[in-house]
Design an enzyme around this catalytic site. Structure first.
Site, PDB file in Angstrom:
ATOM      1  N   GLU A  87       0.640  -1.348  -0.145  1.00  0.00           N
ATOM      2  CA  GLU A  87      -0.063   0.003  -0.109  1.00  0.00           C
ATOM      3  C   GLU A  87       0.932   1.257  -0.261  1.00  0.00           C
ATOM      4  OE1 GLU A  87      -3.091  -0.112  -0.665  1.00  0.00           O
ATOM      5  OE2 GLU A  87      -3.447  -2.198   0.051  1.00  0.00           O
ATOM      6  N   ARG A  99     -18.080  -1.016   5.146  1.00  0.00           N
ATOM      7  CA  ARG A  99     -19.127  -1.808   4.056  1.00  0.00           C
ATOM      8  C   ARG A  99     -19.850  -2.670   5.019  1.00  0.00           C
ATOM      9  NH1 ARG A  99     -17.860  -6.277   1.704  1.00  0.00           N
ATOM     10  NH2 ARG A  99     -15.866  -6.129   2.222  1.00  0.00           N
ATOM     11  N   CYS A 157      -8.202  -1.319   7.780  1.00  0.00           N
ATOM     12  CA  CYS A 157      -6.850  -1.191   7.429  1.00  0.00           C
ATOM     13  C   CYS A 157      -6.296   0.131   6.989  1.00  0.00           C
ATOM     14  CB  CYS A 157      -6.701  -2.273   6.440  1.00  0.00           C
ATOM     15  SG  CYS A 157      -6.984  -4.166   7.048  1.00  0.00           S
ATOM     16  N   HIS A 209      -0.902  -5.515   2.504  1.00  0.00           N
ATOM     17  CA  HIS A 209      -2.491  -6.603   2.507  1.00  0.00           C
ATOM     18  C   HIS A 209      -1.931  -7.816   1.965  1.00  0.00           C
ATOM     19  CE1 HIS A 209      -5.640  -3.110   2.792  1.00  0.00           C
ATOM     20  NE2 HIS A 209      -5.914  -4.334   3.407  1.00  0.00           N
TER      21      HIS A 209
END
Ligand code: PCA
Length: 202
Positions: free
Chosen positions: A78, A88, A141, A165
């Site tokens: 990332e 979500r 995250c 990740h």
């Protein structure tokens, strides 16, 4: 030199979180650096507090946080964390923030402090599927990555850090349909070890 490496606890009904499973496989020392491991709660508020407490307690030179990205076919290095919480699904405390800033009035984004391009080369040269990623999402995250980089900017100057990740492990993927991609936890651990080696050597 001291390296704090974090993974997350399971969430969303999964039995394990391959990020912490991979962290657990890391040795106690990598390239002469001491490795300190921590499992963070998959909950917005408690994860931020736990990360801060670990940094305060261990005063690491490098912090590498990891989490699972379901559906990803390789490790994702990332590069950016954004100042947004937009969940979500509920976190492990039943919280589901939407359209919220992580640090009210804080910078829109922070770039990673890890040498992601060098890490990418090391991983691909060693046969580990990996890619640079420009979104860590808007769930826990991204929240932890933003919090880490905000702490490095404002309080713990000189700390290098960022977020990686990993894909589902085969054990987690096997319980889902349609079948998502997966990566062996041992391979994910090898990826983290290489990422730490490259960062320590910088
Ligand atoms: N992955 C989630 C949070 C915890 C984890 O391992 C994410 O990508 O935000």
């Amino acid at each position: 030199m001291k390296v704090l490496v974090t993974g997350f606890e399971p969430f969303g009904g999964d039995d394990e979180n391959p990020s912490y499973e991979a962290v657990k496989l890391l040795p106690e020392h990598i390239c002469g650096a001491e490795i300190v491991k921590a499992e963070l709660p998959t909950a917005f508020k408690r994860a931020e507090t736990a990360l801060r407490e670990r940094i305060e307690a261990h005063r690491p030179d490098i912090v590498i946080c990891t989490g699972v990205a379901g559906g990803s076919s390789g490790t994702r290095l990332e590069r950016v964390a954004i100042n947004l919480r937009d969940a979500r699904i509920e976190d492990n405390d039943g919280e589901m923030p939407a359209d919220e800033q992580i640090v009210p009035g804080g910078p829109a984004a922070y770039f990673t402090r890890l040498p992601t391009r060098k890490i990418l080369s090391a991983l691909t040269e060693n046969g580990i599927p990996a890619a640079l990623s420009y979104s860590a999402g808007t769930y826990v995250c991204n929240d932890v990555m933003y919090t880490l980089l905000h702490l490095a900017e404002t309080e713990y100057h000189g700390v290098r850090g960022g977020f990686i990740h990993v894909p589902y492990s085969p054990a987690v993927a096997a319980k889902k349909q349609p079948l998502p991609p997966s990566l062996a936890v041992e391979t994910a651990a090898r990826a983290l070890k290489l990422a730490i080696s490259v960062t320590v050597a910088e």
